[in-house]
Design an enzyme around this catalytic site. Structure first.
Site, mmCIF file in Angstrom:
data_model
loop_
_atom_site.group_PDB
_atom_site.id
_atom_site.type_symbol
_atom_site.label_atom_id
_atom_site.label_comp_id
_atom_site.label_asym_id
_atom_site.label_seq_id
_atom_site.Cartn_x
_atom_site.Cartn_y
_atom_site.Cartn_z
ATOM 1 N N HIS A 127 0.852 -1.189 0.000
ATOM 2 C CA HIS A 127 0.000 0.000 0.000
ATOM 3 C C HIS A 127 0.883 1.233 0.000
ATOM 4 O O HIS A 127 1.943 1.241 0.637
ATOM 5 C CB HIS A 127 -0.892 0.010 1.250
ATOM 6 C CG HIS A 127 -2.048 0.930 1.120
ATOM 7 N ND1 HIS A 127 -1.956 2.278 1.401
ATOM 8 C CD2 HIS A 127 -3.329 0.703 0.711
ATOM 9 C CE1 HIS A 127 -3.137 2.834 1.177
ATOM 10 N NE2 HIS A 127 -3.988 1.911 0.761
ATOM 11 N N ASP A 149 -7.915 -5.507 0.538
ATOM 12 C CA ASP A 149 -8.429 -6.395 -0.505
ATOM 13 C C ASP A 149 -8.039 -7.858 -0.322
ATOM 14 O O ASP A 149 -8.567 -8.717 -1.025
ATOM 15 C CB ASP A 149 -7.925 -5.926 -1.882
ATOM 16 C CG ASP A 149 -8.569 -4.621 -2.297
ATOM 17 O OD1 ASP A 149 -9.772 -4.465 -2.051
ATOM 18 O OD2 ASP A 149 -7.881 -3.766 -2.875
HETATM 19 N N1 ACO Z 1 3.929 -7.703 -4.775
HETATM 20 C C1 ACO Z 1 5.256 -7.685 -5.049
HETATM 21 N N2 ACO Z 1 6.039 -6.609 -4.931
HETATM 22 C C2 ACO Z 1 5.445 -5.476 -4.527
HETATM 23 C C3 ACO Z 1 4.082 -5.401 -4.240
HETATM 24 C C4 ACO Z 1 3.298 -6.575 -4.374
HETATM 25 N N3 ACO Z 1 2.005 -6.584 -4.115
HETATM 26 N N4 ACO Z 1 3.756 -4.145 -3.877
HETATM 27 C C5 ACO Z 1 4.893 -3.444 -3.941
HETATM 28 N N5 ACO Z 1 5.923 -4.249 -4.328
HETATM 29 C C6 ACO Z 1 7.334 -3.863 -4.457
HETATM 30 C C7 ACO Z 1 7.585 -3.128 -5.752
HETATM 31 O O1 ACO Z 1 7.941 -4.010 -6.785
HETATM 32 C C8 ACO Z 1 8.714 -2.207 -5.357
HETATM 33 O O2 ACO Z 1 9.893 -2.980 -5.308
HETATM 34 P P1 ACO Z 1 11.315 -2.333 -5.737
HETATM 35 O O3 ACO Z 1 11.596 -1.276 -4.705
HETATM 36 O O4 ACO Z 1 12.268 -3.471 -5.718
HETATM 37 O O5 ACO Z 1 11.122 -1.763 -7.116
HETATM 38 C C9 ACO Z 1 8.379 -1.829 -3.921
HETATM 39 O O6 ACO Z 1 7.616 -2.931 -3.412
HETATM 40 C C10 ACO Z 1 7.562 -0.552 -3.796
HETATM 41 O O7 ACO Z 1 6.394 -0.715 -4.579
HETATM 42 P P2 ACO Z 1 5.716 0.422 -5.414
HETATM 43 O O8 ACO Z 1 4.969 -0.187 -6.559
HETATM 44 O O9 ACO Z 1 6.721 1.479 -5.724
HETATM 45 O O10 ACO Z 1 4.694 1.007 -4.343
HETATM 46 P P3 ACO Z 1 3.469 1.950 -4.626
HETATM 47 O O11 ACO Z 1 3.194 2.677 -3.382
HETATM 48 O O12 ACO Z 1 3.685 2.745 -5.864
HETATM 49 O O13 ACO Z 1 2.269 0.918 -4.974
HETATM 50 C C11 ACO Z 1 0.497 -0.606 -4.686
HETATM 51 C C12 ACO Z 1 1.309 0.539 -4.056
HETATM 52 C C13 ACO Z 1 -0.002 -0.186 -6.070
HETATM 53 C C14 ACO Z 1 -0.728 -0.861 -3.817
HETATM 54 C C15 ACO Z 1 1.376 -1.866 -4.772
HETATM 55 O O14 ACO Z 1 1.785 -2.247 -3.481
HETATM 56 C C16 ACO Z 1 0.693 -3.014 -5.483
HETATM 57 O O15 ACO Z 1 0.734 -3.096 -6.715
HETATM 58 N N6 ACO Z 1 0.000 -3.937 -4.722
HETATM 59 C C17 ACO Z 1 -0.717 -5.004 -5.343
HETATM 60 C C18 ACO Z 1 -2.089 -4.499 -5.825
HETATM 61 C C19 ACO Z 1 -3.028 -4.232 -4.669
HETATM 62 O O16 ACO Z 1 -3.197 -5.030 -3.771
HETATM 63 N N7 ACO Z 1 -3.694 -3.052 -4.751
HETATM 64 C C20 ACO Z 1 -4.686 -2.648 -3.753
HETATM 65 C C21 ACO Z 1 -4.178 -1.507 -2.916
HETATM 66 S S1 ACO Z 1 -5.342 -1.086 -1.673
HETATM 67 C C22 ACO Z 1 -6.526 -0.278 -2.517
HETATM 68 O O17 ACO Z 1 -6.317 0.397 -3.475
HETATM 69 C C23 ACO Z 1 -7.854 -0.404 -2.020
#
Ligand code: ACO
Length: 435
Positions: free
Chosen positions: A312, A369
């Protein structure tokens, strides 16, 4: 850090030889905000922050999150207390008006909602022309947009009585619209709301009642539905809410602004994640994949596989909503007598992730979620309906945030800047000279 007389940090920016002092907007809780607006005029520079990692687009009095310690409050009230003691319509009023309603105020609101839940026969027709195979979020966005056509007397964002009417119409008709989307996909006749049934009872009956049968669900079903709606009701400046506010900043009406929020919510990185989690757990089960092996795929940066329902932007600890949903999921499945191996797989995946350095170092925890789909599935909803259910819950938050934006005296039309990185000036090349 130096402080000004008002106790806020003093912010000085040095640009070339110039020193610029920037104001700071005080937060009652959480991060104060540096006021960046003078930057362009004073220095010719703009701030660049893709994804808004560090940028507040507004001040807001509605919802407070502390993502480091897992705090979520609506209008100051902890989510745990609201989920335990409140009803969804009570929370809706709290978000929209700012205070918990008295018994009389709540009853008056419930009566207004009850009166407006029906959709006219003309409106019901639109579901019959929607493709049966359409994703429910596509139909939902279209139907909400059409509300602007059906209720023209409620469109003026600057007329408080029109805004009040649009608020009631949206909250009242949303469950009916979502139930009709489901019934259309099932090929079943659309039912009417019944006066005297509660909001969630009406929604569940209009969704699930089969021809010639009564719909009956145990108390635990309605309680869980109400709890999930409350948990989703607002989450400050997330992607869909920011979309609603941005569209509203152009003084677009409430329906068309909320429809934009529905579009944003449909994405798998946002509200669409609840459906994606269920698909992911099903994939793990059907292919008999060991959760540890699945985690290898997730961590492999050459794949685009993410652990859906994890991570998140704001929470760097356990999402407090996920903590409630996890407990609720076990209780609901037990009370409904449902045994779902996907819940066991979810427990296992969570345990593997939380003890894996990749997730620990990046502070990735289950978000709201991760477990919601398992409850919805036990209630009988197909995965494609999970995100519309999220939208039903999020609606009061979108409305509250849109209304706050419309009356914000500091609220100019939203219009981000850009740092242009394209080609410099060049002359048009006639077709025959291009290679
Ligand atoms: N699985 C694997 N790796 C992840 C995940 C995940 N679910 N979430 C983040 N990471 C990793 C990224 O690859 C990144 O790694 P790096 O530093 O090696 O490049 C690091 O963690 C930071 O992630 P970002 O994508 O930069 O974080 P951001 O804050 O932009 O994204 C998000 C947040 C979109 C929620 C992300 O965690 C994600 O895609 N989660 C999965 C989808 C999800 O569950 N969405 C629902 C969110 S809650 C809602 O909207 C109601």
């Amino acid at each position: 850090m130096a402080e000004a007389a008002n106790g806020l940090p003093r912010v000085r920016l040095e640009v070339a030889e110039r020193q610029l002092e920037l104001g700071v907007e005080r937060a009652t809780e959480g991060n104060h905000g540096i006021v960046m607006a003078p930057l362009l005029q004073e220095t010719g520079l703009i701030s660049l922050d893709p994804g808004f990692l560090n940028t507040a687009a507004c001040t807001s009095e509605i919802t407070y999150i502390d993502g480091d310690v897992g705090i979520l409050r609506y209008r100051g009230y902890p989510i745990e207390q609201l989920a335990r003691d409140s009803s969804f319509l009570e929370v809706a009023l709290l978000l929209i008006r700012g205070e918990l309603p008295t018994a009389g105020e709540l009853e008056a609101f419930e009566t207004r909602i009850d009166k407006h839940m029906y959709l006219s026969d003309d409106f019901r027709q639109i579901f019959s022309v929607m493709p049966r195979r359409a994703h429910p979020m596509a139909t939902l966005g279209a139907a909400i947009n059409m509300m602007a056509g059906f209720y023209p007397e409620s469109l003026d964002p600057l007329d408080p009585s029109a805004v009040s009417l649009a608020t009631v119409l949206m909250v009242a008709k949303m469950p009916t619209i979502i139930s009709y989307i489901y019934r259309r996909a099932q090929g079943n006749a659309l039912l009417y709301p019944k006066h005297g049934q509660s909001y969630v009872e009406n929604f569940a009956r209009m969704t699930f009642q089969l021809p010639g049968e009564q719909f009956d669900a145990p108390e635990v079903f309605y309680h869980a539905l109400e709890t999930l709606l409350i948990l989703h009701a607002d989450h400050e400046q997330n992607c869909s809410t920011s979309s609603v506010r941005l569209i509203g900043s152009a003084q677009a009406n409430l329906y068309m602004s909320v429809s934009g929020g529905v579009s944003a919510l449909s994405g798998p990185l946002h509200g669409g994640a609840n459906e994606a989690v269920l698909n992911m757990l099903t994939y793990i089960r059907d292919n008999e994949i060991d959760p540890k092996e699945f985690m290898t795929q997730v961590k492999d940066k050459r794949t685009s596989v993410r652990l859906m329902g994890f991570g998140h932007r704001v929470y760097k600890s356990y999402d407090p909503r996920a903590a409630i949903v996890k407990v609720e999921a076990a209780a609901v499945l037990e009370a409904l007598g449902v045994k779902d191996e996907l819940l066991d797989i979810a427990y296992e995946v969570e345990q593997v992730a939380l003890s894996d350095d990749y997730f620990v170092e990046r502070r990735l925890y289950p978000n709201v979620d991760f477990y919601t789909g398992i409850i919805y599935r036990a209630m009988g909803f197909p995965a494609s309906m999970f995100t519309p259910l999220f939208a039903l819950g999020r609606l009061p938050g979108w409305i509250a945030q849109w209304r706050e934006r419309i009356v914000d005296p500091a609220g100019k039309i939203g219009r981000p800047r850009q740092v242009y990185t394209g080609p410099g000036l060049r002359d048009y090349v006639p077709m025959e000279q291009r290679r």
